[in-house]
Design a protein around this motif. Structure first.
Motif, PDB file in Angstrom:
ATOM      1  N   GLN B 546       0.878  -1.173   0.000  1.00 38.15           N
ATOM      2  CA  GLN B 546       0.000   0.000   0.000  1.00 38.15           C
ATOM      3  C   GLN B 546       0.915   1.223   0.000  1.00 38.15           C
ATOM      4  OE1 GLN B 546      -0.585  -2.124   2.957  1.00 38.15           O
ATOM      5  NE2 GLN B 546       0.816  -1.079   4.308  1.00 38.15           N
ATOM      6  N   GLY B 547       0.318   2.377  -0.005  1.00 44.60           N
ATOM      7  CA  GLY B 547       1.147   3.588  -0.021  1.00 44.60           C
ATOM      8  C   GLY B 547       1.549   3.951  -1.439  1.00 44.60           C
ATOM      9  N   PRO B 548       2.025   5.196  -1.604  1.00 40.73           N
ATOM     10  CA  PRO B 548       2.320   5.720  -2.944  1.00 40.73           C
ATOM     11  C   PRO B 548       3.325   4.878  -3.724  1.00 40.73           C
ATOM     12  CG  PRO B 548       2.500   7.440  -1.285  1.00 40.73           C
ATOM     13  CD  PRO B 548       2.253   6.178  -0.546  1.00 40.73           C
ATOM     14  N   LEU B 549       4.347   4.354  -3.028  1.00 39.55           N
ATOM     15  CA  LEU B 549       5.374   3.590  -3.738  1.00 39.55           C
ATOM     16  C   LEU B 549       4.752   2.360  -4.424  1.00 39.55           C
ATOM     17  CD1 LEU B 549       8.394   3.358  -4.366  1.00 39.55           C
ATOM     18  CD2 LEU B 549       8.604   1.846  -2.386  1.00 39.55           C
ATOM     19  N   PHE B 550       3.917   1.654  -3.676  1.00 40.12           N
ATOM     20  CA  PHE B 550       3.282   0.479  -4.257  1.00 40.12           C
ATOM     21  C   PHE B 550       2.344   0.857  -5.403  1.00 40.12           C
ATOM     22  CE2 PHE B 550      -0.357  -2.409  -4.528  1.00 40.12           C
ATOM     23  CZ  PHE B 550       0.293  -3.583  -4.859  1.00 40.12           C
ATOM     24  N   VAL B 551       1.594   1.943  -5.207  1.00 39.33           N
ATOM     25  CA  VAL B 551       0.647   2.374  -6.246  1.00 39.33           C
ATOM     26  C   VAL B 551       1.403   2.672  -7.542  1.00 39.33           C
ATOM     27  CG1 VAL B 551      -0.967   4.202  -6.914  1.00 39.33           C
ATOM     28  CG2 VAL B 551      -1.055   3.239  -4.613  1.00 39.33           C
ATOM     29  N   ILE B 552       2.489   3.401  -7.419  1.00 38.58           N
ATOM     30  CA  ILE B 552       3.268   3.756  -8.618  1.00 38.58           C
ATOM     31  C   ILE B 552       3.873   2.494  -9.241  1.00 38.58           C
ATOM     32  CG2 ILE B 552       5.325   4.997  -9.429  1.00 38.58           C
ATOM     33  CD1 ILE B 552       4.669   7.107  -7.266  1.00 38.58           C
ATOM     34  N   TRP B 553       4.316   1.598  -8.381  1.00 42.74           N
ATOM     35  CA  TRP B 553       4.902   0.349  -8.879  1.00 42.74           C
ATOM     36  C   TRP B 553       3.862  -0.479  -9.647  1.00 42.74           C
ATOM     37  CZ3 TRP B 553       9.029  -1.713 -10.446  1.00 42.74           C
ATOM     38  CH2 TRP B 553       9.188  -3.101 -10.508  1.00 42.74           C
ATOM     39  N   LEU B 554       2.661  -0.564  -9.078  1.00 38.05           N
ATOM     40  CA  LEU B 554       1.588  -1.331  -9.730  1.00 38.05           C
ATOM     41  C   LEU B 554       1.229  -0.702 -11.082  1.00 38.05           C
ATOM     42  CD1 LEU B 554      -0.538  -3.567  -9.663  1.00 38.05           C
ATOM     43  CD2 LEU B 554      -2.018  -2.057  -8.341  1.00 38.05           C
ATOM     44  N   ILE B 555       1.098   0.632 -11.098  1.00 37.87           N
ATOM     45  CA  ILE B 555       0.794   1.319 -12.352  1.00 37.87           C
ATOM     46  C   ILE B 555       1.890   1.014 -13.381  1.00 37.87           C
ATOM     47  CG2 ILE B 555       0.590   3.585 -13.459  1.00 37.87           C
ATOM     48  CD1 ILE B 555      -0.654   4.622 -10.869  1.00 37.87           C
ATOM     49  N   SER B 556       3.160   1.060 -12.917  1.00 42.65           N
ATOM     50  CA  SER B 556       4.262   0.828 -13.859  1.00 42.65           C
ATOM     51  C   SER B 556       4.166  -0.556 -14.479  1.00 42.65           C
ATOM     52  CB  SER B 556       5.609   0.952 -13.147  1.00 42.65           C
ATOM     53  OG  SER B 556       5.639   2.113 -12.384  1.00 42.65           O
ATOM     54  N   VAL B 557       3.871  -1.554 -13.658  1.00 44.95           N
ATOM     55  CA  VAL B 557       3.792  -2.916 -14.191  1.00 44.95           C
ATOM     56  C   VAL B 557       2.684  -3.019 -15.239  1.00 44.95           C
ATOM     57  CG1 VAL B 557       3.244  -5.316 -13.603  1.00 44.95           C
ATOM     58  CG2 VAL B 557       4.817  -4.003 -12.176  1.00 44.95           C
ATOM     59  N   VAL B 558       1.517  -2.469 -14.916  1.00 39.98           N
ATOM     60  CA  VAL B 558       0.387  -2.524 -15.856  1.00 39.98           C
ATOM     61  C   VAL B 558       0.756  -1.809 -17.160  1.00 39.98           C
ATOM     62  CG1 VAL B 558      -1.987  -1.764 -16.264  1.00 39.98           C
ATOM     63  CG2 VAL B 558      -1.343  -2.697 -14.041  1.00 39.98           C
ATOM     64  N   VAL B 559       1.326  -0.624 -17.019  1.00 32.70           N
ATOM     65  CA  VAL B 559       1.613   0.194 -18.201  1.00 32.70           C
ATOM     66  C   VAL B 559       2.731  -0.440 -19.041  1.00 32.70           C
ATOM     67  CG1 VAL B 559       2.599   2.402 -18.927  1.00 32.70           C
ATOM     68  CG2 VAL B 559       0.764   2.347 -17.242  1.00 32.70           C
ATOM     69  N   ILE B 560       3.737  -0.981 -18.366  1.00 37.74           N
ATOM     70  CA  ILE B 560       4.845  -1.560 -19.136  1.00 37.74           C
ATOM     71  C   ILE B 560       4.374  -2.783 -19.924  1.00 37.74           C
ATOM     72  CG2 ILE B 560       7.047  -2.794 -18.926  1.00 37.74           C
ATOM     73  CD1 ILE B 560       7.679  -0.853 -16.586  1.00 37.74           C
ATOM     74  N   VAL B 561       3.599  -3.658 -19.268  1.00 41.66           N
ATOM     75  CA  VAL B 561       3.087  -4.826 -19.994  1.00 41.66           C
ATOM     76  C   VAL B 561       2.227  -4.371 -21.171  1.00 41.66           C
ATOM     77  CG1 VAL B 561       1.569  -6.838 -19.832  1.00 41.66           C
ATOM     78  CG2 VAL B 561       3.209  -6.368 -18.009  1.00 41.66           C
ATOM     79  N   GLY B 562       1.353  -3.397 -20.909  1.00 41.21           N
ATOM     80  CA  GLY B 562       0.459  -2.922 -21.962  1.00 41.21           C
ATOM     81  C   GLY B 562       1.204  -2.234 -23.089  1.00 41.21           C
ATOM     82  N   ALA B 563       2.200  -1.443 -22.734  1.00 45.13           N
ATOM     83  CA  ALA B 563       2.934  -0.700 -23.759  1.00 45.13           C
ATOM     84  C   ALA B 563       3.800  -1.644 -24.600  1.00 45.13           C
ATOM     85  CB  ALA B 563       3.799   0.373 -23.104  1.00 45.13           C
ATOM     86  N   LEU B 564       4.503  -2.550 -23.910  1.00 45.80           N
ATOM     87  CA  LEU B 564       5.362  -3.467 -24.663  1.00 45.80           C
ATOM     88  C   LEU B 564       4.546  -4.330 -25.599  1.00 45.80           C
ATOM     89  CD1 LEU B 564       7.932  -4.750 -22.013  1.00 45.80           C
ATOM     90  CD2 LEU B 564       8.282  -3.094 -23.841  1.00 45.80           C
ATOM     91  N   SER B 565       3.368  -4.763 -25.144  1.00 46.57           N
ATOM     92  CA  SER B 565       2.574  -5.672 -25.960  1.00 46.57           C
ATOM     93  C   SER B 565       1.981  -4.975 -27.174  1.00 46.57           C
ATOM     94  CB  SER B 565       1.438  -6.272 -25.135  1.00 46.57           C
ATOM     95  OG  SER B 565       1.918  -6.788 -23.932  1.00 46.57           O
ATOM     96  N   PHE B 566       1.585  -3.731 -27.007  1.00 45.79           N
ATOM     97  CA  PHE B 566       0.743  -3.148 -28.055  1.00 45.79           C
ATOM     98  C   PHE B 566       1.324  -1.957 -28.786  1.00 45.79           C
ATOM     99  CE2 PHE B 566      -2.304  -5.570 -25.543  1.00 45.79           C
ATOM    100  CZ  PHE B 566      -2.885  -6.295 -26.562  1.00 45.79           C
ATOM    101  N   PHE B 567       2.461  -1.438 -28.345  1.00 42.27           N
ATOM    102  CA  PHE B 567       2.967  -0.253 -29.025  1.00 42.27           C
ATOM    103  C   PHE B 567       3.171  -0.470 -30.531  1.00 42.27           C
ATOM    104  CE2 PHE B 567       6.156   2.728 -30.516  1.00 42.27           C
ATOM    105  CZ  PHE B 567       5.564   3.922 -30.156  1.00 42.27           C
ATOM    106  N   PRO B 568       3.773  -1.605 -30.951  1.00 37.62           N
ATOM    107  CA  PRO B 568       3.960  -1.780 -32.397  1.00 37.62           C
ATOM    108  C   PRO B 568       2.639  -1.764 -33.174  1.00 37.62           C
ATOM    109  CG  PRO B 568       5.247  -3.391 -31.163  1.00 37.62           C
ATOM    110  CD  PRO B 568       4.361  -2.701 -30.177  1.00 37.62           C
ATOM    111  N   ALA B 569       1.611  -2.414 -32.610  1.00 38.44           N
ATOM    112  CA  ALA B 569       0.321  -2.446 -33.304  1.00 38.44           C
ATOM    113  C   ALA B 569      -0.305  -1.059 -33.340  1.00 38.44           C
ATOM    114  CB  ALA B 569      -0.612  -3.445 -32.622  1.00 38.44           C
ATOM    115  N   LEU B 570      -0.219  -0.344 -32.216  1.00 35.45           N
ATOM    116  CA  LEU B 570      -0.801   0.999 -32.180  1.00 35.45           C
ATOM    117  C   LEU B 570      -0.067   1.944 -33.127  1.00 35.45           C
ATOM    118  CD1 LEU B 570      -1.409   1.336 -28.330  1.00 35.45           C
ATOM    119  CD2 LEU B 570      -3.145   1.097 -30.107  1.00 35.45           C
ATOM    120  N   ALA B 571       1.210   1.709 -33.303  1.00 33.81           N
ATOM    121  CA  ALA B 571       1.980   2.564 -34.211  1.00 33.81           C
ATOM    122  C   ALA B 571       1.452   2.462 -35.640  1.00 33.81           C
ATOM    123  CB  ALA B 571       3.459   2.177 -34.156  1.00 33.81           C
TER     124      ALA B 571
END
Lengths: 191, 582
Positions: B546-571
């Motif tokens: 919990q706390g800001p560090l965990f929140v930012i960490w969780l967001i990073s994991v979600v965003v990194i997986v999403g970005a790595l998976s789909f950036f080429p297709a979105l491009a």
């Protein structure tokens, strides 16, 4: 497994009857009792004849009337049994053609008015049944309607002001003018 | 962005967040089988259903291990599939069909049945001209309830996996489904439906009205048209649960853009609220049931942060509008008299703010309802909804399914963090081991694979490409959007894609099945494994989840997986289209 299957059947049956039969019928009954006009489609009646619904737009291209937005329904605009948007992407040449044709038609009906056209008046609505235009679109057309009917401009502009719906509760949605309900129904009375 | 826009978005977020705790703690009581203030009213209905069920062998008190729970989910949804398919295929012989609509074709009936049991509510059809009133009520409205209840029940079981220790069972699926409907979805829907009718949403079993047009018009073939036939139906009852259950399947073709589904700014506000209400409140339910509400708030904070940032992008893109318009002599500047911006495919009563807000909320949650046509959004304005789906429907997500999807990301986040700092990863005192990681990875990766492979197949076969309605990169976006929506059980569309044909009905149907059940069953498997573990007390060495560090960490994991998976297709789609704007 057999036990699970039997349970699945009975739970499915009970909940389908509850949510798929009793719930919608109960709502229909209550709606009819409390808000029968609304539940039935908010129909507008003039001289004992149903002339439309206050929520469903109609097409207008007579210069004497206020025009509605473009509608992408087929096979004719504002077909209220086949709601549809244009689904044109922002770079689709068909979008540009539709906008240009509309501007041309608006200017032909109103020679001398070269003011930029409010964007809602040249674009198709999401539903193809949008009953509203913006206040800007109403003001843009007010001079034309006044001239066509030989009325003083002030009178039509007063009509626009009178029929402008504000934001709901002063903060929700956008200010707008209902083309059918207010303006054109009133205008057709004084034709 | 306009002041009025800021105010409306602020009001929306504040009201939503204020409702999280009361509704969330109420739902926790429901899933823990406790009494609450509505028990005197709804308890008799629950007991009546149990009594009726018991006479057919239902045992709502029998605890289930994760395997039985999963089989119960599958059986229950399979019956739903057979039933919806059957009603669609037979509707012309059944009552409640004043428009005399014919039977639905087999491939469309398959697609629609899968769509409604999986809480996707992708629609390859126009409701007002395809589905009879009976089909809409008996088959589709009921599945709006039951698919949402299924997702919520699975979540309740998953939460018990974290909450219980040294146990083997996760609760009873039948009781969880029944209680979800009786105590949560049904009462909310009844109140909401009546409110909607009071504002002008129709609710009737009469046939469509035919009225005289004030000014006659001409149709495509030059014939004069003097009448307008106004489709109506039992709309409000379906609309209420469609919004509350993150379903999104509209009664009409244009969904909540239709004035009879969403006539006023107030209905729009309430429907918007309903989109995120249950998924947001379930975060509190989670925290409450695991006896650590900070964990629930942390997850909610991650969701809200991602939502607000992406909302800003959509509003900006749509308010900026189409740069080619000004050259044509169009006024797109926002002001007191008009919303301005990109109004193609939007309704005047909603303007830019409420259309962009809806598009973001409906794809953050797995609602998939629309009040504007996403296909006509600006490239980046349309990319945000697409990417929100591709993130796996975890930013709020579906009723129940959003949170168990997010919990998979939480497991991955604490596992990776554990690796980095060299400690045994744990969450809520439960050790996260290889088995949980494997299952969480399946939950995250299966939808990615389904979306990318599905879209790849569609762009190389003629049936896939023929359905595209816009030229250029936007056409590719239509296909990518369709598979992103189906594979993550959202249901919204770039609706120019003509998807009512054998290929898309089949391909998107399969994508919906994979997306739904390859997420729900591994989630239950994780719970089945966690429930057996002891809870280690938190110590100085515990990584705080919990706390800001965990929140930012969780967001990073979600965003990194999403970005790595789909950036080429979105491009290839929205990004290239954005670069072509001038």
């Amino acid at each position: 497994m057999k036990q699970l299957l039997k349970s699945a059947f009975i739970v499915f049956l009970m909940l389908t009857v509850l949510t798929g039969v009793m719930y919608p019928l109960a709502i229909t009954g209550v709606a009819r009792m409390l808000f029968s006009h609304r539940a039935n489609g908010s129909l507008l009646v003039k001289d004992g004849r149903e002339i439309g619904s206050e929520f469903i737009g109609q097409p207008f291209d007579d210069p004497r009337y206020f025009w509605s937005r473009l509608s992408a329904t087929g096979p004719f605009p504002y077909n209220a049994s086949a709601s549809s948007g244009s689904n044109y992407g922002p770079l689709n040449p068909a979008l540009k053609q539709a906008v240009e044709a509309r501007i041309k038609a608006l200017r032909a009906a109103d020679p001398g008015n070269d003011a930029p056209v409010p964007v809602d008046l040249v674009t198709a609505s999401a539903s193809g049944l949008d009953p509203h235009i913006t206040v800007a679109a109403a003001q843009y057309q007010a001079i034309r309607v006044a001239r066509q009917r030989g009325w003083p401009e002030a009178q039509v502009e007063q009509l626009v002001a009178q029929f402008t719906e504000g934001q709901q509760w002063g903060m929700l949605g956008e200010r707008r003018v209902n083309v059918l309900k207010r303006k054109n129904v009133d205008l057709s009375q004084v034709r | 962005m306009t002041t009025s826009g800021w105010i409306q978005i602020t009001i929306y977020m504040v009201v939503l967040l204020l409702l999280v705790r009361p509704l969330g703690s109420y739902m926790a009581r429901v899933y823990e089988g406790e009494r609450s203030f509505v028990t005197p009213l709804l308890g008799p209905l629950e007991r009546f259903l149990y009594r009726l069920g018991r006479s057919f062998g239902l045992r709502p008190d029998a605890e289930m291990e994760w395997g039985s729970y999963a089989i119960a989910v599958l059986l229950f949804n399979f019956l739903g599939f057979v039933f919806v398919f059957g009603v669609e295929r037979l509707q012309q012989f059944l009552p409640g069909n004043p428009q005399h609509l014919t039977n639905v074709s087999p491939d469309l009936a398959f697609n629609t049945a899968v769509s409604f049991i999986s809480n996707t509510n992708w629609q390859s059809y126009a409701g007002e001209s395809t589905m009879s009133y009976l089909t809409q009520m008996l088959a589709l409205t009921s599945q709006n309830f039951l698919s949402a209840a299924t997702g919520m029940a699975v979540l309740a079981a998953v939460i018990r996996g974290f909450a219980r220790q040294s146990a083997s069972t996760l609760g009873n699926f039948w009781a969880d489904v029944l209680r979800s409907v009786v105590y949560i979805l049904l009462p909310l829907s009844v109140v909401f439906a009546i409110l909607l009718v009071s504002q002008g949403v129709v609710q009737t079993l009469s046939a469509p009205h035919t009225v005289q047009l004030v000014q006659p018009t001409v149709d495509a073939s030059g014939q004069t048209v003097t009448q307008q036939t106004i489709a109506v139906g039992p709309v409000a009852s379906q609309e209420a649960i469609k919004m509350l259950g993150t379903n999104g399947g509209g009664f009409f073709n244009v969904n909540s853009a239709h004035p009879f589904e969403n006539p006023t700014p107030l209905t729009n506000f309430l429907e918007l609220l309903a989109i995120l209400l249950i998924p947001a409140a379930l975060c509190y339910t989670f925290g409450s049931m695991v006896k650590d509400t900070r964990k629930g708030w942390a997850i909610l904070a991650a969701m809200v942060a991602m939502f607000v940032i992406l909302l800003g992008v959509t509003v900006w893109a749509e308010q900026t509008g189409n740069p080619s318009m000004a050259a044509l002599g169009v006024d797109t500047a926002p002001g007191d008299l008009q919303a301005g911006g990109n109004m193609e495919g939007k309704e005047v009563r909603f303007g830019i703010t409420n259309s962009a807000l809806w598009a973001t909320a409906t794809t953050a949650a797995s609602s998939g309802s629309v009040n504007s046509m996403h296909d006509s959004f600006m490239p980046l304005g349309g990319m945000v909804p697409m990417w929100l789906m591709q993130l796996g429907e975890v930013v709020f997500g579906g009723a129940g399914s959003g949170l168990y999807g997010m919990l998979a990301f939480v497991i991955i986040a604490v596992f990776v963090a554990g690796l980095i700092v060299g400690r045994t990863p744990e969450y809520l005192g439960k050790k996260i081991e290889a088995y949980e990681m494997k299952m969480a990875s399946i939950m995250v990766l299966v939808p990615v694979v389904v979306v990318l492979i599905g879209a790849a197949i569609a762009v190389v076969i003629p049936a896939g490409v023929r359905a595209v309605s816009n030229p250029g990169a936007h056409g590719f976006s239509e296909i990518l959007y369709a598979f992103s929506s189906a594979g993550n059980n959202n249901g919204s569309a770039f609706a120019g894609l003509g998807s009512n044909n054998f290929f898309y009905n089949l391909a998107l149907g399969l994508a919906m099945l994979f997306g739904r059940y390859w997420s729900a069953i591994p989630a239950l498997a994780i719970a089945g494994s966690l429930v057996r573990k002891k809870k280690a007390p938190e110590g100085a060495g515990t990584l705080p989840a919990q706390g800001p560090l965990f929140v930012i960490w969780l967001i990073s994991v979600v965003v990194i997986v999403g970005a790595l998976s789909f950036f080429p297709a979105l491009a290839l789609g929205p990004i290239v289209e954005h670069l072509q704007l001038r």
